[in-house]
Design a protein around this motif. Structure first.
Motif, short mmCIF file in Angstrom:
data_model
loop_
_atom_site.label_atom_id
_atom_site.label_comp_id
_atom_site.label_asym_id
_atom_site.label_seq_id
_atom_site.Cartn_x
_atom_site.Cartn_y
_atom_site.Cartn_z
N PRO A 110 -2.35 5.97 3.26
CA PRO A 110 -1.33 6.64 3.43
C PRO A 110 -0.10 6.31 3.29
O PRO A 110 0.30 5.03 3.19
CB PRO A 110 -1.70 7.07 5.19
CG PRO A 110 -2.83 6.42 5.42
CD PRO A 110 -3.27 5.44 4.39
N GLU A 111 1.12 7.17 3.15
CA GLU A 111 2.41 6.82 2.94
C GLU A 111 3.10 5.77 4.06
O GLU A 111 3.89 5.13 3.69
CB GLU A 111 3.28 8.10 2.71
CG GLU A 111 2.88 8.75 1.14
CD GLU A 111 3.33 7.83 0.07
OE1 GLU A 111 4.42 7.39 0.38
OE2 GLU A 111 2.70 8.16 -0.97
N SER A 112 2.38 6.12 5.37
CA SER A 112 2.98 5.17 6.40
C SER A 112 2.75 3.82 6.32
O SER A 112 3.28 3.13 7.01
CB SER A 112 2.43 6.02 7.63
OG SER A 112 1.14 5.75 7.71
N VAL A 113 1.92 3.51 5.40
CA VAL A 113 1.59 2.02 5.44
C VAL A 113 2.81 1.33 4.58
O VAL A 113 2.60 1.97 3.27
CB VAL A 113 0.20 1.67 4.93
CG1 VAL A 113 -0.28 0.23 4.79
CG2 VAL A 113 -1.05 2.56 5.77
N PRO A 114 3.32 0.34 5.12
CA PRO A 114 4.34 -0.11 4.35
C PRO A 114 4.09 -1.07 3.19
O PRO A 114 2.70 -1.47 3.11
CB PRO A 114 5.00 -1.02 5.30
CG PRO A 114 4.25 -1.24 6.25
CD PRO A 114 3.30 -0.22 6.46
N ASP A 115 4.82 -1.28 2.17
CA ASP A 115 4.34 -2.26 1.04
C ASP A 115 4.32 -3.68 1.50
O ASP A 115 4.80 -3.92 2.58
CB ASP A 115 5.53 -1.70 -0.29
CG ASP A 115 5.59 -0.74 -0.55
OD1 ASP A 115 4.56 0.22 -0.48
OD2 ASP A 115 6.46 -0.38 -1.51
N GLY A 116 3.86 -4.45 0.45
CA GLY A 116 3.98 -5.83 1.08
C GLY A 116 2.36 -6.36 1.30
O GLY A 116 1.39 -5.78 1.19
N GLN A 117 2.22 -7.58 1.79
CA GLN A 117 1.22 -7.91 2.34
C GLN A 117 0.37 -7.52 3.41
O GLN A 117 1.38 -7.00 4.40
CB GLN A 117 1.30 -9.67 2.49
CG GLN A 117 1.89 -10.59 1.13
CD GLN A 117 1.80 -11.97 1.37
OE1 GLN A 117 1.77 -12.34 2.69
NE2 GLN A 117 1.78 -12.75 0.49
#
Length: 133
Positions: free
Chosen positions: A22-29
């Motif tokens: 989902p878009e709510s999951v932030p980028d990165g590790q």
């Protein structure tokens, strides 16, 4: 966030993950945790055992049951193994044998370049040129 999905495990037991988050999951590790809970019990083998551990090469490893002690080896095999161990120990500790090996190594170093003075690659090229196609 928890994502649950029922999957089919292929015969080769290789699982490839391809998920759209989902878009709510932030980028990165991020950490990912995979929990496998099979719906079916392990299949029984020809002898009715289910405690085998499948190996990557397609074989199944069966650990020894608790309290199991292996039988003594065959007397002929035990004698061969004992002779081999004694010979290895004798060669490792015998000063005459060690001096012989050191002499062979020294001879290799003192006789000059290996392969008649050419490098290993050139030697291989010449050897391969002699092969019949």
């Amino acid at each position: 966030m928890t994502i649950q999905q029922t999957i089919e495990i292929p015969a080769d037991h290789r699982l490839h993950l391809d998920m759209l988050l989902p878009e709510s999951v932030p980028d990165g590790q991020a950490k990912i945790k995979v929990l496998i809970k099979p719906f079916a019990k392990r299949k029984k083998d020809r002898n009715g055992r289910t405690d085998g551990i499948p190996l990557g090469n397609g074989l199944i490893y069966y650990p020894a049951p608790p309290g199991y002690t292996p039988p003594p080896p065959d007397p002929e095999l035990a004698a061969i193994m004992k002779d081999a161990a004694e010979k290895a120990e004798r060669e490792r500790t015998d000063p005459v044998y060690r001096a012989h090996i050191q002499g062979l190594l020294r001879k290799c170093q003192d006789e000059g370049p290996i392969f008649g003075g050419i490098d290993g690659d050139e030697f291989q090229r010449r050897a391969r040129d002699e092969w019949d196609d």
